[in-house]
Design an enzyme around this catalytic site. Structure first.
Site, PDB file in Angstrom:
ATOM      1  N   LYS A  38       0.821  -1.209   0.000  1.00 48.09           N
ATOM      2  CA  LYS A  38       0.000   0.000   0.000  1.00 48.09           C
ATOM      3  C   LYS A  38       0.858   1.263   0.000  1.00 48.09           C
ATOM      4  CE  LYS A  38      -0.696   0.752   4.940  1.00 48.09           C
ATOM      5  NZ  LYS A  38       0.104   1.987   4.932  1.00 48.09           N
ATOM      6  N   THR A  39       2.000   1.232   0.701  1.00 47.68           N
ATOM      7  CA  THR A  39       2.862   2.420   0.718  1.00 47.68           C
ATOM      8  C   THR A  39       3.398   2.707  -0.673  1.00 47.68           C
ATOM      9  OG1 THR A  39       3.498   1.950   3.006  1.00 47.68           O
ATOM     10  CG2 THR A  39       4.893   3.474   1.778  1.00 47.68           C
ATOM     11  N   ASP A 224      -3.793   7.799   4.213  1.00 51.87           N
ATOM     12  CA  ASP A 224      -3.230   6.479   4.493  1.00 51.87           C
ATOM     13  C   ASP A 224      -3.856   5.930   5.776  1.00 51.87           C
ATOM     14  OD1 ASP A 224      -1.582   4.267   4.237  1.00 51.87           O
ATOM     15  OD2 ASP A 224       0.146   5.220   5.183  1.00 51.87           O
ATOM     16  N   GLU A 225      -3.923   4.604   5.898  1.00 46.90           N
ATOM     17  CA  GLU A 225      -4.459   3.943   7.093  1.00 46.90           C
ATOM     18  C   GLU A 225      -5.845   4.487   7.451  1.00 46.90           C
ATOM     19  OE1 GLU A 225      -2.940   1.428   8.050  1.00 46.90           O
ATOM     20  OE2 GLU A 225      -0.762   1.674   8.012  1.00 46.90           O
ATOM     21  N   GLN A 255      -7.369  -4.479   9.704  1.00 47.90           N
ATOM     22  CA  GLN A 255      -6.292  -3.976  10.554  1.00 47.90           C
ATOM     23  C   GLN A 255      -6.722  -2.760  11.372  1.00 47.90           C
ATOM     24  OE1 GLN A 255      -2.139  -4.266   8.904  1.00 47.90           O
ATOM     25  NE2 GLN A 255      -3.214  -4.521   6.969  1.00 47.90           N
ATOM     26  N   ARG A 607       2.742  -9.557  10.654  1.00 48.61           N
ATOM     27  CA  ARG A 607       4.052  -8.877  10.722  1.00 48.61           C
ATOM     28  C   ARG A 607       5.160  -9.851  10.334  1.00 48.61           C
ATOM     29  NH1 ARG A 607       2.259  -4.909   9.497  1.00 48.61           N
ATOM     30  NH2 ARG A 607       0.366  -6.143   9.371  1.00 48.61           N
TER      31      ARG A 607
END
Length: 740
Positions: A38-39, A224-225, A255, A607
């Site tokens: 996504k980044t 973002d997020e 998330q 993670r």
């Protein structure tokens, strides 16, 4: 540096990523699964917007949740489009809107040199209010009050609106404190974190002309997020996007783990209702984890009902199975984690930095820290005492805050007798009374203290000297760098000598910490165009644990599952997987909170790049002694993904009386206590009719677990079926049915 062409920007993207970057038809929702890049998508989309001249850099608003993420994204964009990246309005919600408030806040009566109070400062002000109102901190803790005020502000409720909805005793007390708390912040020209969102909403709504200026400027908005946004953040982005409707939000509802600080997963789940013509892109190719890790994590989170379905896949191999370590107690759990790390380091040639040990609560870190220390394995704890929370650092920052904002009484009170000046409670009381009589801040009263006969001559002299020093640096703060100003100020008030009086290693550490702060101030001035003192104080007020984490250190990373969001490690341990600990006991009764606990497990598991290890302890010393039940999340991992180490044990079978020492309970005492329980609670049976203070009358349909972990399913006449943890339910038996 040669700037990237459009094809260079698009070239390394997979088909879905590329389509999302190129799309320019209005609102976009990018559902980006864990590890799906996504980044890369959001940074390449910004670069693409600039390269194709859809918007100029300063017309782009890009909002993130950590300074670390913003810095990394800006650096990536800089490699693609050059120095134009520096003109993008990119940063955290709080930093961006603090910037806007400093520029425009005078419209709502806010001085540009306002102070930003962190959580500790906020709690300190609340303590002062409670003391003045004669409210007991035992009955209502300042931390609880702070949390409720923050949540009210996140919901855009001021003191008046909050008081109108305060139905119970605690809410009414909080409303009383909230009102006085706001008066103190206003008098101090100070804002807390939540104000940095609440105030801009109010400012834009009360000044539509100003809102129009920013709506026109920001022709492209990217968030973002997005799953972590609260109500105020959602309102702000909607207000600013109303003109162009060119908004792109990126996130993953699976998330969303921050409801405790106001985040609302409904924002991302309901985005397409708010923007009916939005285009949805699903990023489902995972580049981080193995198939096994994705399968295990996905299977657990799929038990949630309130989510957007997605199936992550990877071209990587199956990888190692997930290891479950069942341990007899928490000490063996620690030893098991340490042994695994030692084995992987020896056999797989891994470095300490390759490992992350995650836990649900900070209290679990102590034993793990001790185990790693004994084994000689270096480690870093994320979320311990942060650098900017150390006493000496808070002292220096308080001095600098008063220099910038003389109205900040809270900061002045912190340093008025640091170093010691003989300013005790009596003198301080008289100074406060002088301020009250004259309608001044404490700093304003300092100017008059030299003539105040009720204050002893020697005290007057010292207060006058302090006033002179603070005034001197207040007038020169725009002429010298922050680092130079701080060095001179600390010399003049004798702070170095004060620190050096403590010749112990602890005292030496404090001196070094202050020197490190000064180095940081000098670096800040060098790196930032607006490197003034106000900007520095704003920057440090908004730092998070992750912002200060140094990922270059070669040590095992220890942190809570919440802190691990956005990070990745070759090997991840998730510890303490027992009912009541993970998921937390306080969240078992609430389906929405239980789903968030499950999302938290998903975040932790994803993670891991190559190895995922889970651990649970049969016996853990919490609340005086507790026997555990393996977490339901373990049962939700399909057996084909799981390999178990350790033996299953029945309750109490693993321990003999000689294992128990000191204040720990003997097996017999625990057995007796759990058999009877307070007021016979543990003898509740299926079929009994009970009464709950909130849900009313109901009938017990099911019972599982034991002791403090006994869980009930109760069908209430008016509230329907509820799952309750007996420890917190406080049920009253009405009568026993004949067929029970």
């Amino acid at each position: 540096m040669a700037l990237s062409s459009v094809e260079d920007i698009l070239g390394k993207l997979n088909p879905v990523q590329r389509e999302a970057v190129e799309y320019n038809g209005g609102p976009i929702l990018i559902l980006a699964g864990a590890g799906s890049g996504k980044t890369r998508v959001i940074t390449h989309k910004i670069a693409y917007i600039i390269a194709t001249r859809q918007a100029k850099p300063w017309e782009i608003l890009a909002l993130t949740f950590t300074n670390k993420a913003a810095g990394e994204m800006k650096e990536r964009i800089r490699t693609l489009v050059g120095k134009g990246a520096d003109l993008i309005w990119m940063g955290t919600f709080h930093s961006i809107f603090a910037r806007i408030l400093r520029k425009e806040g005078e419209r709502i009566g806010l001085s540009r040199n306002f102070t930003i109070y962190d959580e500790e400062d906020q709690q300190g002000v609340i303590k002062g209010v409670m003391k003045e109102l004669d409210l007991s901190a035992q009955e209502l803790t300042p931390r609880t009050v702070r949390s409720r005020i923050n949540r009210a502000k996140d919901a855009l409720l001021g003191p008046g609106a909050y008081a109108e909805g305060a139905e119970d005793f605690i809410a009414q007390r909080v409303a009383q404190i909230y009102s006085e708390y706001e008066k103190r912040l206003q008098a101090a020209n100070a804002l807390d974190f939540a104000d940095l969102l609440l105030k801009p909403v109010r400012m834009f709504r009360s000044h539509p002309d100003l809102l129009g200026v920013y709506q026109k400027q920001f022709s492209a908005i990217l968030v973002d997020e997005y799953q972590d946004t609260n109500h105020a953040q959602s309102v702000l982005t909607d207000l600013l996007a109303a003109r162009h409707r060119n908004i792109c939000v990126v996130g993953d509802d699976d998330q969303s783990i921050y409801s405790w600080r106001g985040a609302d997963v409904g924002n991302i789940l309901g985005f397409e209702q708010n923007y009916p013509n939005c285009k949805i892109f699903r990023l489902e190719q995972n580049y981080r984890s193995t198939k096994t890790i994705l399968g295990a994590a996905g299977a657990v989170v799929s038990h949630n009902r309130r989510r957007k379905p997605k199936t992550l896949w990877t071209s990587r191999g199956d990888g190692e199975v997930v290891t479950l370590m069942k341990m007899p107690d928490e000490r063996e759990e620690v030893l098991g984690v340490v042994r695994k790390i030692e084995t992987f380091m020896a056999e797989d040639k891994r470095q300490p930095r390759d490992f992350a040990v995650l836990y649900r609560t900070n209290a679990q870190s102590r034993g793990l820290e001790e185990g790693l220390r004994r084994a000689g394995i270096p480690y870093t704890i994320v979320g311990g005492i942060r650098f900017y929370e150390r006493r000496e650092i808070k002292d220096v920052l308080a001095y600098l805050r008063v220099v910038v904002n003389p109205q900040d009484d809270f900061s002045l009170l912190r340093i008025i007798n640091v170093p010691p000046r003989g300013i005790g409670a009596v003198t301080l009381s008289r100074l406060k009374e002088l301020a009250r009589q004259q309608g001044l801040s404490l700093f304003g009263a300092l100017k008059l203290a030299g003539e105040e006969v009720s204050i002893l001559p020697e005290k007057r002299k010292r207060l006058k000297q302090l006033n002179s020093v603070l005034k001197k640096y207040g007038s020169s703060r725009k002429k010298v760098s922050p680092g130079e100003l701080a060095r001179g100020l600390l010399d003049d008030v004798g702070y170095w000598e004060y620190l050096e009086q403590d010749s112990t290693p602890k005292g030496e550490d404090r001196v070094e910490n202050v020197k490190e702060l000064l180095r940081g101030m000098e670096e800040f001035s060098t790196l930032h165009a607006e490197g003034n003192l106000e900007a520095f104080l704003a920057e440090v007020s908004l730092l998070t644990d992750i912002d200060s984490w140094d990922d270059r250190k070669n040590g095992v990373t220890m942190m809570t599952l919440h802190a691990a969001k956005g990070l990745e490690f070759p090997v991840v341990f998730i510890t303490g997987l027992e009912e009541g600990l993970f998921p937390l006991a306080s969240n078992l009764d609430d389906p929405a909170q239980l789903e968030e606990e499950r999302r938290l497990f998903y975040v932790g598991a994803t993670r891991a790049e190559e190895r995922l290890l889970l651990s649970c302890a049969f016996r853990r010393r919490r609340f005086g002694g507790q026997y555990g039940i393996p977490s339901r999340f373990i049962d939700e991992v399909p057996t084909e993904y799981l390999e178990t180490e350790g033996e299953d044990v029945t309750w109490g079978a693993a321990f003999s009386p000689e294992d128990i020492t000191g204040t720990e309970k003997t097996y017999q005492r625990i057995e007796d206590e759990y058999s009877m329980g307070e007021e016979g609670d543990f003898r509740l049976k299926v079929g009994q009719t009970v009464h709950h203070s909130r849900f009313g009358r109901g009938r017990i349909l099911g019972k599982s677990g034991f002791g403090e972990m006994t869980r009930l399913v109760v069908d209430f006449e008016k509230s329907g079926r509820k799952r309750l943890l007996l420890k917190y339910a406080h049920l009253q038996v009405l009568y026993e049915d004949e067929d029970s």
